[in-house]
Structures are given as C-alpha cells and as structure tokens.
Design an enzyme around this catalytic site. Sequence first.
Site, short mmCIF file in Angstrom:
data_model
loop_
_atom_site.label_atom_id
_atom_site.label_comp_id
_atom_site.label_asym_id
_atom_site.label_seq_id
_atom_site.Cartn_x
_atom_site.Cartn_y
_atom_site.Cartn_z
N ASP A 70 0.80 -1.22 0.00
CA ASP A 70 0.00 0.00 0.00
C ASP A 70 0.84 1.28 0.00
O ASP A 70 1.98 1.29 0.48
CB ASP A 70 -0.87 0.05 1.26
CG ASP A 70 -2.05 -0.90 1.17
OD1 ASP A 70 -2.04 -1.80 0.31
OD2 ASP A 70 -2.98 -0.75 1.98
N ASP A 71 0.21 2.33 -0.49
CA ASP A 71 0.62 3.74 -0.34
C ASP A 71 1.75 4.19 -1.26
O ASP A 71 2.14 5.34 -1.22
CB ASP A 71 1.00 4.07 1.11
CG ASP A 71 -0.14 3.84 2.09
OD1 ASP A 71 -1.27 3.54 1.62
OD2 ASP A 71 0.07 3.94 3.30
N HIS A 216 3.52 -2.16 3.49
CA HIS A 216 3.63 -0.82 2.90
C HIS A 216 4.98 -0.68 2.21
O HIS A 216 6.02 -0.76 2.88
CB HIS A 216 3.45 0.25 3.98
CG HIS A 216 2.08 0.25 4.59
ND1 HIS A 216 1.73 -0.59 5.62
CD2 HIS A 216 0.98 0.97 4.29
CE1 HIS A 216 0.46 -0.38 5.94
NE2 HIS A 216 -0.03 0.56 5.15
ZN LIG Z 1 -2.91 3.22 2.82
#
Ligand SMILES: [Zn+2]
Length: 253
Positions: A70-71, A216
Amino acid sequence: MAVTGCQSTGKKKKKKEDEGAAVGTTGPTRPSDGRPWNDAGSLQLPRSVGTKPSYSSVSINRPYVALTFDDGPHATNTPRLLDILRSRNVKATFYVVGTNVKRYPHILKRMIAEGHEIGNHTVTHGNLTKMSPDQIRQELRTSHEAITAATGVPPKTMRPPYGAITASQKSWIRQEFGYPSILWNVDPEDWKKPGSSVVASRLVNGARPGGILLVHDIHSASIDAMPQTIDQLLAKGFQFVTVTQLIAMDGQQ
Ligand SMILES: [Zn+2]
C-alpha cells in the site's frame, strides 16, 4: 454429428480463465539452481472479481496467499521490491495513492509489465467513513482515471485507507465501480517500524490459505523483510497470487 465435443472444449477454456486457474506459458522459466521460486507466478489474471462487496481473505484449502503493498509507489523502495519479486516469480497487488501515481507513472508501467496488479487506494488517502458519497466518488474516479492513464489497465479492486469503510459504502462502491473492497487478515503493523525481522516473522506466522497480507512499500525496512518473508512462505508450501486471482478461487477447495 459430434459437434458437442468441440463446444465443451471451448467452454472449458473460458471457464478456466475466469477462475484464474489457466496456467500461462509465456512466463519466465524456473531456474535450475534450486532458488526460491513461485510456481503460481505464471497464472493468468482472471476477468471476474467475485460477487461479494468485500474480502479480507478467501475460503480455500489450497495454500495460496496474496501479498499486497500500500501507499506507493516510492521512488527507490518500490523498484527494489519489484526486483525482489521478479527474482522469485512472485506477482503482487499494489494499492497505489493518487499523488504517487502522477509522480511515478513509469513505476506503475513496470508493475503491469511484470504481471502485478494495481488497485485503487484513493487520491488523498483520507478516511472514507468521514466523507460524503460525492467526495468518495471523486476520490475513486480520479484515482481510477490516473491509474488507467498511466498503465492502460483499469484497476478492478479498491482498498479503503486505514481499512475504514462502512457496509453501505462497500455495497454502493461495488455497484457503481464494480470494485470489491479489499481488506486483509495479516497485518504486521510495519508502519510502526518494528524492524524487518519482526515484520517478516509476523507475516510468515500469520499466513493461512486464502490470506491477504498487508505491507507498505514506502518503508525501506518492509522491503528488507521481503526476501526472508517470501522465501520462508515458499518453503512452507505457500504460493503467491494477485488479489483478483485469489478472489477467483474463493469457495474452491
Ligand atoms: Zn494506505
């Protein structure tokens, strides 16, 4: 006349693709030196994304898991991660954030070229439960268009930032965008920076058949954790697939 035989062959092939079970023939060849290698990395991407409004895991007995990041993308961490994944034939799913999509379109193109999947994680990474339906629509639509413009491939799933989403939001997002909301069932809390060996052991110990693992790729230590995480899971018999491939297996034993 024996025409039914031909028809059933054609149908069988299509069904297999929809289920994500068709084995591709164009992927890289397994190295002969015994290095860790993900055999499921050559599976084709399915066309469907199931029917449920959301998934945090799927119901299967076979040892498949989805690794999600993610991200990102991040300028240096994500390319380093892609190298690690490529060397093991692991395909992952990336929930990218709109601002980074605009900054690093070449990294998104590389993800797609190497068989990974990209999902919608909104533009501003806000809490959806505090937004109006129109705000959410705009977040998802803008991100959808940016990912599609960068890669030519529209995202098929979304992940709500912080996992924050209501049941009714899941339902209308599924109806309007076709996206199932993808959560997770293994969270090593890598954003709290516990160190790469802790991240790895939490992922390895938490993984179950049908599991969705949350990482992440903006954190360098999380990338450091990936070689041992992937190699240990492969050694335990797990195979890595993308989120839509995992969803396509839901309910199959
Ligand atoms: Zn996120």
